[in-house]
Write a protein that holds these residues in place. Structure first.
Motif, PDB file in Angstrom:
ATOM      1  N   GLY A 184       0.822  -1.208   0.000  1.00 23.73           N
ATOM      2  CA  GLY A 184       0.000   0.000   0.000  1.00 23.73           C
ATOM      3  C   GLY A 184       0.851   1.250   0.000  1.00 23.73           C
ATOM      4  O   GLY A 184       2.036   1.213  -0.318  1.00 23.73           O
ATOM      5  N   GLY A 185       0.231   2.373   0.354  1.00 24.27           N
ATOM      6  CA  GLY A 185       0.948   3.633   0.397  1.00 24.27           C
ATOM      7  C   GLY A 185       0.928   4.358  -0.940  1.00 24.27           C
ATOM      8  O   GLY A 185       0.009   4.205  -1.743  1.00 24.27           O
ATOM      9  N   THR A 186       1.958   5.153  -1.185  1.00 22.02           N
ATOM     10  CA  THR A 186       2.070   5.946  -2.405  1.00 22.02           C
ATOM     11  C   THR A 186       3.381   5.633  -3.112  1.00 22.02           C
ATOM     12  O   THR A 186       4.252   4.961  -2.559  1.00 22.02           O
ATOM     13  CB  THR A 186       2.031   7.448  -2.085  1.00 22.02           C
ATOM     14  OG1 THR A 186       3.189   7.799  -1.300  1.00 22.02           O
ATOM     15  CG2 THR A 186       0.769   7.805  -1.302  1.00 22.02           C
ATOM     16  N   MET A 187       3.530   6.165  -4.312  1.00 20.59           N
ATOM     17  CA  MET A 187       4.765   5.932  -5.054  1.00 20.59           C
ATOM     18  C   MET A 187       5.966   6.507  -4.323  1.00 20.59           C
ATOM     19  O   MET A 187       7.062   5.955  -4.376  1.00 20.59           O
ATOM     20  CB  MET A 187       4.657   6.559  -6.447  1.00 20.59           C
ATOM     21  CG  MET A 187       3.718   5.836  -7.374  1.00 20.59           C
ATOM     22  SD  MET A 187       4.299   4.173  -7.787  1.00 20.59           S
ATOM     23  CE  MET A 187       5.779   4.564  -8.725  1.00 20.59           C
ATOM     24  N   SER A 188       5.797   7.617  -3.621  1.00 20.45           N
ATOM     25  CA  SER A 188       6.913   8.213  -2.899  1.00 20.45           C
ATOM     26  C   SER A 188       7.133   7.574  -1.533  1.00 20.45           C
ATOM     27  O   SER A 188       8.220   7.673  -0.964  1.00 20.45           O
ATOM     28  CB  SER A 188       6.683   9.715  -2.733  1.00 20.45           C
ATOM     29  OG  SER A 188       5.460   9.957  -2.047  1.00 20.45           O
ATOM     30  N   ASP A 189       6.117   6.885  -0.994  1.00 21.61           N
ATOM     31  CA  ASP A 189       6.231   6.278   0.324  1.00 21.61           C
ATOM     32  C   ASP A 189       5.475   4.949   0.358  1.00 21.61           C
ATOM     33  O   ASP A 189       4.447   4.814   1.030  1.00 21.61           O
ATOM     34  CB  ASP A 189       5.680   7.231   1.382  1.00 21.61           C
ATOM     35  CG  ASP A 189       5.957   6.746   2.800  1.00 21.61           C
ATOM     36  OD1 ASP A 189       6.895   5.941   2.974  1.00 21.61           O
ATOM     37  OD2 ASP A 189       5.230   7.164   3.728  1.00 21.61           O
ATOM     38  N   PRO A 190       5.958   3.914  -0.352  1.00 18.10           N
ATOM     39  CA  PRO A 190       5.279   2.618  -0.356  1.00 18.10           C
ATOM     40  C   PRO A 190       5.476   1.903   0.972  1.00 18.10           C
ATOM     41  O   PRO A 190       6.433   2.173   1.706  1.00 18.10           O
ATOM     42  CB  PRO A 190       5.961   1.866  -1.503  1.00 18.10           C
ATOM     43  CG  PRO A 190       7.327   2.464  -1.570  1.00 18.10           C
ATOM     44  CD  PRO A 190       7.166   3.915  -1.205  1.00 18.10           C
ATOM     45  N   GLU A 191       4.567   0.975   1.290  1.00 15.92           N
ATOM     46  CA  GLU A 191       4.683   0.246   2.540  1.00 15.92           C
ATOM     47  C   GLU A 191       4.239  -1.193   2.369  1.00 15.92           C
ATOM     48  O   GLU A 191       3.420  -1.520   1.492  1.00 15.92           O
ATOM     49  CB  GLU A 191       3.854   0.916   3.637  1.00 15.92           C
ATOM     50  CG  GLU A 191       2.371   0.952   3.349  1.00 15.92           C
ATOM     51  CD  GLU A 191       1.578   1.684   4.437  1.00 15.92           C
ATOM     52  OE1 GLU A 191       2.113   2.694   4.956  1.00 15.92           O
ATOM     53  OE2 GLU A 191       0.453   1.254   4.743  1.00 15.92           O
ATOM     54  N   LEU A 192       4.782  -2.077   3.209  1.00 20.76           N
ATOM     55  CA  LEU A 192       4.444  -3.496   3.234  1.00 20.76           C
ATOM     56  C   LEU A 192       3.930  -3.853   4.616  1.00 20.76           C
ATOM     57  O   LEU A 192       4.443  -3.365   5.633  1.00 20.76           O
ATOM     58  CB  LEU A 192       5.675  -4.347   2.919  1.00 20.76           C
ATOM     59  CG  LEU A 192       6.215  -4.296   1.485  1.00 20.76           C
ATOM     60  CD1 LEU A 192       7.597  -4.942   1.436  1.00 20.76           C
ATOM     61  CD2 LEU A 192       5.273  -5.000   0.536  1.00 20.76           C
ATOM     62  N   SER A 193       2.914  -4.721   4.669  1.00 21.78           N
ATOM     63  CA  SER A 193       2.395  -5.151   5.964  1.00 21.78           C
ATOM     64  C   SER A 193       1.649  -6.462   5.793  1.00 21.78           C
ATOM     65  O   SER A 193       1.226  -6.815   4.690  1.00 21.78           O
ATOM     66  CB  SER A 193       1.451  -4.086   6.545  1.00 21.78           C
ATOM     67  OG  SER A 193       0.322  -3.917   5.690  1.00 21.78           O
ATOM     68  N   LEU A 194       1.486  -7.188   6.900  1.00 20.24           N
ATOM     69  CA  LEU A 194       0.594  -8.331   6.919  1.00 20.24           C
ATOM     70  C   LEU A 194      -0.838  -7.831   7.042  1.00 20.24           C
ATOM     71  O   LEU A 194      -1.098  -6.876   7.784  1.00 20.24           O
ATOM     72  CB  LEU A 194       0.913  -9.252   8.094  1.00 20.24           C
ATOM     73  CG  LEU A 194       2.215 -10.050   8.017  1.00 20.24           C
ATOM     74  CD1 LEU A 194       2.405 -10.842   9.292  1.00 20.24           C
ATOM     75  CD2 LEU A 194       2.226 -10.977   6.822  1.00 20.24           C
ATOM     76  N   THR A 195      -1.781  -8.457   6.334  1.00 19.99           N
ATOM     77  CA  THR A 195      -3.178  -8.062   6.449  1.00 19.99           C
ATOM     78  C   THR A 195      -3.743  -8.542   7.778  1.00 19.99           C
ATOM     79  O   THR A 195      -3.117  -9.319   8.499  1.00 19.99           O
ATOM     80  CB  THR A 195      -4.006  -8.656   5.294  1.00 19.99           C
ATOM     81  OG1 THR A 195      -3.872 -10.076   5.334  1.00 19.99           O
ATOM     82  CG2 THR A 195      -3.505  -8.152   3.951  1.00 19.99           C
TER      83      THR A 195
END
Length: 439
Positions: free
Chosen positions: A381-392
């Motif tokens: 998720g997040g944005t192109m300048s600040d992407p992020e990864l997480s467990l759902t």
């Protein structure tokens, strides 16, 4: 008795005087009968507003009939909150066809234009049907030549998109009959390395050799234009990207990316519309690609798996990244869909799908880490300048149970089980939260 040579000289001198007098008379009649610069400016502005329903201001206009009919407009601006402006427009007509009431232009030059996208969109649907279809109707008995315009040239034409990114372009098109480009060149002004598109027509066929130089690589192939049986127009192309530096590519067009490396693959492009002006609005592309080696410049997959929480920043070096990119033009922007993504390195393998729209990222991935940790599901998720990864949410619940039962590897297995439960029941909330019922 005068010699023959003297009689010839007198005859030639007299003929020249008669021709000069006739030319002066014709020039005087033209200046008296034909409109002044101010009248030309007024007529153009009135005709523009009649056709498009948008006012036009012209700072200056000048036209001349001899030795070649030329019309020059300067400091042109539409009457809009954010106007379309052009510093200079020059139209050069061919004189001989005009005597036969045929309109043919040698060249049309546009210099120093600023085109805000929101203002250009205001013209959609306002032009007469003939203009929308690429036709120009002239009052009888005037007609257009088989090749109405020989050459179109533009310099420092700046497009401003919905995000206020302003990019300047230069280019030129040489036309064959029927508005078919014979040669075309378009390039990003001042781009380094150069970014340019070249088209060369294959004989009289509606096929063009297409050469794109961009980001230190090439994107070459063949383009086609078709008039379909149902009356619609179709543009298509098959292109082959080679050694295209992804970071340099997106920077050339004022964008950002979190993938670095050199792109190879195969691209197909299609667009269909009822009118020529709508073709770009229906553009779709598909690129089957591979990047080897590749780097995720703002994501650390291993960190995201090991922390089982939200991860931002970091880098992931990959031996190879491959997949399929589909793009679709919409009224609100271009949608990018990455499907069948596969990544591998000496540390991990991963697969997933990602959707990008208006700089927002949505997607999912499954990351397999060596040493027995298998199939950890991640949400992107997040944005192109600040992407992020997480467990759902569901995966987090499974991870908590798994780590309690089987410390270490149990976290990953539990996360995988939790993801399957989540998909089965449509859950996507962190453990302990209450999901609102659907209306």
């Amino acid at each position: 008795m005068k010699s023959p040579s003297r009689r010839v000289r007198f005859w030639l001198a007299g003929s020249a005087l008669v021709l000069l007098a006739g030319a002066l008379a014709l020039w005087g009649a033209a200046r008296w009968l034909l409109p002044s610069d101010a009248e030309v400016s007024q007529r153009i502005a009135e005709g523009f507003e009649k056709h498009y329903g948008i006012g036009l201001r012209i700072g200056g206009a000048h036209w001349s009939l001899l030795p070649m009919p030329v019309l020059v407009l300067t400091d042109v601006a539409t009457d809009q909150p954010r106007p379309v402006t052009v510093h200079r427009i020059a139209l050069r007509l061919q004189l001989a066809p005009l005597w036969k009431r045929v309109v043919a232009a040698d060249s049309l030059e546009v210099e120093g234009a600023v085109l805000p996208g929101e203002s250009i969109r205001a013209f959609r649907g306002r032009a007469p049907e003939t203009i929308e279809k690429g036709q120009i109707a002239l009052p009888a008995p005037w007609t257009l030549a088989e090749t109405p315009l020989e050459r179109l040239r533009w310099r420092d034409v700046r497009w401003i998109d919905r995000r206020d990114i302003e990019l300047a372009y230069d280019g030129q098109i040489d036309f064959d009959p029927g508005w078919r480009p014979r040669h075309a060149l378009a390039e990003r002004a001042g781009a380094s390395p150069p970014a340019r598109l070249r088209l060369d027509r294959e004989g009289r066929n509606d096929r063009w050799q297409t050469r794109i130089d961009v980001a230190g690589g090439s994107w070459n192939g063949v383009s086609r234009f078709e008039s379909l049986n149902n009356g619609r127009l179709r543009v298509s192309a098959e292109l082959v990207p080679r050694d295209v530096d992804i970071e340099a590519l997106v920077q050339t067009f004022g964008r950002r990316t979190f993938v670095a490396g050199k792109l190879h693959g195969q691209t197909t492009l299609t667009a269909e519309a009822d009118k020529a002006g709508a073709l770009m609005r229906g553009l779709r592309t598909r690129t089957v690609f591979s990047v080897s080696p590749a780097t995720l410049t703002k994501l650390d997959l291993a960190k995201a798996v090991s922390t089982a929480g939200i991860s931002r920043g970091g880098r992931t070096v990959l031996d190879e990244l491959s997949g399929t990119l589909d793009t679709e033009a919409t009224p609100d922007g271009t949608v990018l869909r990455y499907t069948g993504l596969k990544a591998r390195s000496g540390v991990l393998t991963a697969s997933g799908n990602v959707r990008l729209f208006n700089r927002r990222i949505q997607g999912d991935a499954a990351v397999d880490i060596v040493d027995g940790v298998v199939g950890v599901p991640l949400k992107i998720g997040g944005t192109m300048s600040d992407p992020e990864l997480s467990l759902t949410g569901g995966a987090l619940a499974g991870a908590a149970v798994g780590s309690a039962v089987l410390p270490g590897v149990g976290t990953a297995i539990g996360a995988r089980v939790g993801q399957q439960v989540e998909r089965l029941f449509g859950l996507d909330e962190p453990p302990g939260s209450k999901k609102k019922p659907k209306p």
